[in-house]
Structure formats: C-alpha cells, structure tokens
Write a protein that holds these residues in place. Structure first.
Motif, short mmCIF file in Angstrom:
data_model
loop_
_atom_site.label_atom_id
_atom_site.label_comp_id
_atom_site.label_asym_id
_atom_site.label_seq_id
_atom_site.Cartn_x
_atom_site.Cartn_y
_atom_site.Cartn_z
N VAL A 1 12.40 14.13 -13.99
CA VAL A 1 12.64 13.23 -15.12
C VAL A 1 13.01 11.83 -14.63
N THR A 2 13.96 11.74 -13.71
CA THR A 2 14.37 10.42 -13.23
C THR A 2 13.29 9.76 -12.39
N GLY A 3 12.56 10.56 -11.60
CA GLY A 3 11.47 9.97 -10.80
C GLY A 3 10.38 9.39 -11.68
N ALA A 4 9.98 10.15 -12.69
CA ALA A 4 8.96 9.64 -13.61
C ALA A 4 9.48 8.46 -14.40
N GLY A 5 10.73 8.55 -14.86
CA GLY A 5 11.32 7.44 -15.61
C GLY A 5 11.43 6.18 -14.79
N TYR A 6 11.83 6.33 -13.52
CA TYR A 6 11.93 5.15 -12.64
C TYR A 6 10.55 4.52 -12.44
N SER A 7 9.54 5.33 -12.18
CA SER A 7 8.19 4.80 -11.96
C SER A 7 7.70 4.02 -13.17
N LEU A 8 7.89 4.59 -14.36
CA LEU A 8 7.42 3.92 -15.57
C LEU A 8 8.25 2.68 -15.89
N ALA B 1 0.83 -1.21 0.00
CA ALA B 1 0.00 0.00 0.00
C ALA B 1 0.86 1.26 0.00
N VAL B 2 1.89 1.28 0.85
CA VAL B 2 2.77 2.44 0.90
C VAL B 2 3.57 2.58 -0.40
N SER B 3 4.03 1.46 -0.93
CA SER B 3 4.83 1.49 -2.16
C SER B 3 4.04 2.08 -3.32
N VAL B 4 2.81 1.64 -3.50
CA VAL B 4 1.97 2.17 -4.57
C VAL B 4 1.58 3.62 -4.27
N GLY B 5 1.33 3.92 -3.01
CA GLY B 5 1.00 5.30 -2.63
C GLY B 5 2.12 6.28 -2.85
N ASN B 6 3.37 5.78 -2.99
CA ASN B 6 4.50 6.67 -3.26
C ASN B 6 4.34 7.41 -4.58
N ALA B 7 3.60 6.84 -5.52
CA ALA B 7 3.34 7.54 -6.78
C ALA B 7 2.56 8.82 -6.53
N VAL B 8 1.62 8.78 -5.60
CA VAL B 8 0.85 9.97 -5.25
C VAL B 8 1.75 10.97 -4.53
N LEU B 9 2.58 10.49 -3.60
CA LEU B 9 3.49 11.37 -2.88
C LEU B 9 4.47 12.06 -3.82
N PHE B 10 4.92 11.35 -4.84
CA PHE B 10 5.83 11.95 -5.82
C PHE B 10 5.14 13.10 -6.54
N TRP B 11 3.89 12.89 -6.92
CA TRP B 11 3.11 13.95 -7.58
C TRP B 11 2.95 15.16 -6.66
N VAL B 12 2.62 14.91 -5.39
CA VAL B 12 2.46 16.01 -4.43
C VAL B 12 3.79 16.73 -4.21
N VAL C 1 -1.75 3.32 -11.79
CA VAL C 1 -1.46 4.41 -10.85
C VAL C 1 -0.11 5.07 -11.11
N PRO C 2 1.01 4.31 -11.22
CA PRO C 2 2.30 4.97 -11.47
C PRO C 2 2.31 5.79 -12.75
N LEU C 3 1.67 5.28 -13.80
CA LEU C 3 1.63 6.01 -15.07
C LEU C 3 0.86 7.32 -14.93
N VAL C 4 -0.31 7.26 -14.30
CA VAL C 4 -1.16 8.44 -14.18
C VAL C 4 -0.47 9.53 -13.38
N PHE C 5 0.09 9.18 -12.23
CA PHE C 5 0.66 10.20 -11.37
C PHE C 5 2.04 10.67 -11.86
#
Length: 394
Positions: A169-176, A73-84, A136-140
């Motif tokens: 750039v690296t955060g989004a690239g890592y997520s994708l 749950a926390v790992s997937v929620g990190n995508a939201v935290l990255f956006w924030v 989720v990672p793609l959207v955020f």
C-alpha cells in the motif's frame, strides 16, 4: 556560501535514508540470500539508494543531464523492481522470468534516452516517450497491487501479513504520489521543499519496514521462513481415506511445515486448561473436510472458501491452522495433503500407467509446473524419479 537550512535538512534526511536502505539490504541478503523475494528486495533497496542520490536538488541542478541519465534510468526502473519484489513476496512459486528482466531493461533504457537526448529537444518523439515514462509508475504500481490482492489472504501469520500489506500500500501510494508531484513540477524535477518531502515519505516507509523486519526476525517476512524439510523417501503418513469425525485422536497433518513452537521435552506438572470446545469442533470439522471429503482437491480452494464451507469466520480458521496446527501459509498446508495423495498414487503399482499430470490434477494442483516444484522441494526427487524408486522397491 552557507547552505540554506532546507538544504542541510534535506542532506541529513537523505543520509539517514541511505543508512536505513543499506541496513535493509544487509537484512535481506543475510537472512535468505537465495530466496527470490530477498534478492528482489536487495536490488530494490540498492536501486532506491541510487534514486535518493539522483533526486537531490543540487545534483539535478549541477550535473549535466547526460550524466544524470543512469540515475534516472535506475530510478524509473525501480517501479519494475517493486512489481517483481511484490510478486516474489506473495508467491511461493515465484521464479524470475525473461519478461521481468526485459521490462526493467526497456523501462531503464527509455528513461535514460529521455534524460540524455529527448528531454528538452524539439523531437516529435519527446511528448510520446515522456508520456510513456510518466505512465510507468502507475502501470507497475497497479500490477503490484493486483499481484498482492490475489494472494495476501493465504498468509496465516498476522504480523507478517500486516507488514506485507503495508509494503504494497505505501509503496504504491508513494509511487503514485511522487508521479503526481513530478507532473506538476517544471521539467519533471522536484523543487527544494518537494524533494525534501519526497525524502521524508520514503524515509518513513523504509524506517517502518526495517523496524518491523527486526521485530519479525527478518526472514519471517518471506513466503517460507525455512527451507521445506525433505519428506523421507519411505511412504509418508497419508490423510486417511475414511475417518470418524468425532474421533478424539488428533488429526494427522501433512509433512510440509514444522510447528513453530515444538512441545517442551518434559511435561508440565501444572494441569492444562480445558480446550475451547468451539475450537475442538472446528478442528474436527477441518479434519473431516480435508481428510475425508478431500476438500484439498478443489483447484480454487482458498482460506475464504474453506471458511465458508465450514461456516466459520475466516480469522478463526486462519488462527487454528497457524497457532494449533503450526502452519504459516495456507497454500503450503493444502499442498501437504495434495502431495501426500500424489505420492501414494505414484507409489501404487496398479497406477503405474497413470500419467503424472493426471495424478497432479486429481490431487488438486492446477498445472504440472507448480506440482513438480513442490514435489522436488518436499522429496528431493522429481515425480518420475520418485515413482521409479518406489516401484523398484515394491
């Protein structure tokens, strides 16, 4: 049984990564503990610590899925935290809103439910909930890039600007990238080599961020390196309504940010080199555009549009405002002129019936919210309180 070399390597990499994430947490929490960007960064760093532990191959194999669900749950929620975090990093007026909290709760709850109950079951909801979680990672990541793209040019400090772009750039690239790897993995779990590659990629990103933040003195990453100095309640030095563009006197600047390098108290007896004539002409043109033509009243004014108006490359204008005038953020520089005009109007007894919103819009603010926040930060008073005080003194 002796652990395989890949397992030992993975454990060592994760140990170093956890240490760096904790160092990053300390830097963010120490330098600007009340700044939204710092708080979001601390939460993201701590979330990544949980993600690093939960994505260990031995942990995923040995721990029951129900016990893994909080880590997932926390790992997937990190995508939201990255956006924030990206929003807070690039927006001086950022404030945490219910939609941010609700987004994290919804994503974390969905991931926990999938891990503990839905995954591997025969439920008809499994394909739907799994597909949503994987999106989720793609959207955020896309939302984070969009938030950064709309504001990154306003930063006038080149080193900090590069670091912010690197993080996005690296955060989004890592997520994708890791989304693609998990989609290709059985049950979405990482194998030994791919889990180690995951740790290596995240370690490289975090190491660069920590190193650059140490070199940038940590707090310089943020939208404002220092709390804005309060403007005295006496009337400020306003930009003149009419000025001679060829005047040799230096242009008065709005009282928003102190120069990064204040002059030495004693003059240097060594003769100073002659100023660059081209820079002098650009300074005069900038002063005329802002103080005489009131370019700051344009709602869509940006560093790019102002550079086009002055017919100069964007980097030259950015360098002039930052290095010569001492401003670190273009929006703060422009808002200084807007606030000065608004303060003059609020203190003018002939305009006592003019609504505050009209004054804000005339000065160039797009809405009342950013105007109120900027005004309170600069003066310590709301616009209404400031008007009441100034009119009582007149």
């Amino acid at each position: 049984m002796t652990p395989a070399p890949i397992t030992l390597l993975d454990a060592a990499l994760r140990g170093v990564l956890l240490a760096l994430l904790l160092v990053l947490t300390l830097i963010l929490g120490r330098d600007r503990p009340r700044l939204p960007a710092a708080r979001a960064g601390v939460l993201l760093a701590l979330g990544l610590c949980i993600q690093v532990i939960g994505s260990t191959p031995m942990f995923e194999e040995a721990v029951p899925r129900a016990w893994q669900s909080p880590f997932v749950a926390v790992s997937v929620g990190n995508a939201v935290l990255f956006w924030v975090f990206v929003q807070a990093l690039f927006d001086d007026d950022f404030a945490l809103r219910p939609v941010h909290v609700a987004s994290w709760i919804a994503v974390a709850a969905l991931a926990a439910l999938n891990c503990a109950v839905v995954a591997g079951s025969a439920s008809v909801l499994a394909p739907v909930t799994t597909a949503i979680q994987r999106a989720v990672p793609l959207v955020f990541a896309v939302l984070a890039v969009m938030a950064a793209a709309s504001r990154w040019r306003s930063d006038l400090v080149e080193g900090r600007r590069r670091l912010r772009v690197f993080i996005v750039v690296t955060g989004a690239g890592y997520s994708l990238g890791m989304l693609a790897v998990r989609l290709a993995s059985p049950r979405g779990q990482l194998s030994g080599p791919s889990a180690t590659a995951d740790a290596v990629m995240l370690l490289l990103i975090v190491a660069v961020v920590v190193w650059r933040m140490v070199r940038l003195a940590g707090s310089e990453l943020f939208p404002a390196a220092q709390a804005p100095a309060a403007i005295p309640l006496a009337m400020p030095d306003l930009p003149p309504a009419v000025a001679e563009p060829s005047s040799p006197a230096p242009a008065p600047q709005p009282p928003m940010e102190a120069p990064a390098d204040p002059p030495a108290p004693e003059p240097d007896p060594t003769p100073e080199p002659a100023c660059d004539p081209a820079e002098e002409r650009l300074a005069d043109s900038l002063h005329h555009a802002m103080a005489v033509e009131h370019a700051y009243r344009s709602e869509d004014l940006s560093i790019a549009t102002l550079a086009a108006r002055l017919s100069v490359p964007e980097y030259r204008l950015r360098r002039l405002i930052n290095q010569r005038l001492g401003h670190r953020n273009f929006n703060a520089y422009v808002n200084g002129f807007r606030l000065a005009e608004a303060m003059a109007a609020l203190a003018d007894s002939s305009k006592r019936e003019l609504p505050v919103l009209t004054i804000a819009l005339t000065a160039g603010f797009q809405s009342i919210g950013p105007f109120n926040r900027a005004f309170k930060a600069a003066t310590g008073l709301t616009p209404t309180e400031f008007r009441r005080k100034k009119l009582a003194e007149s």
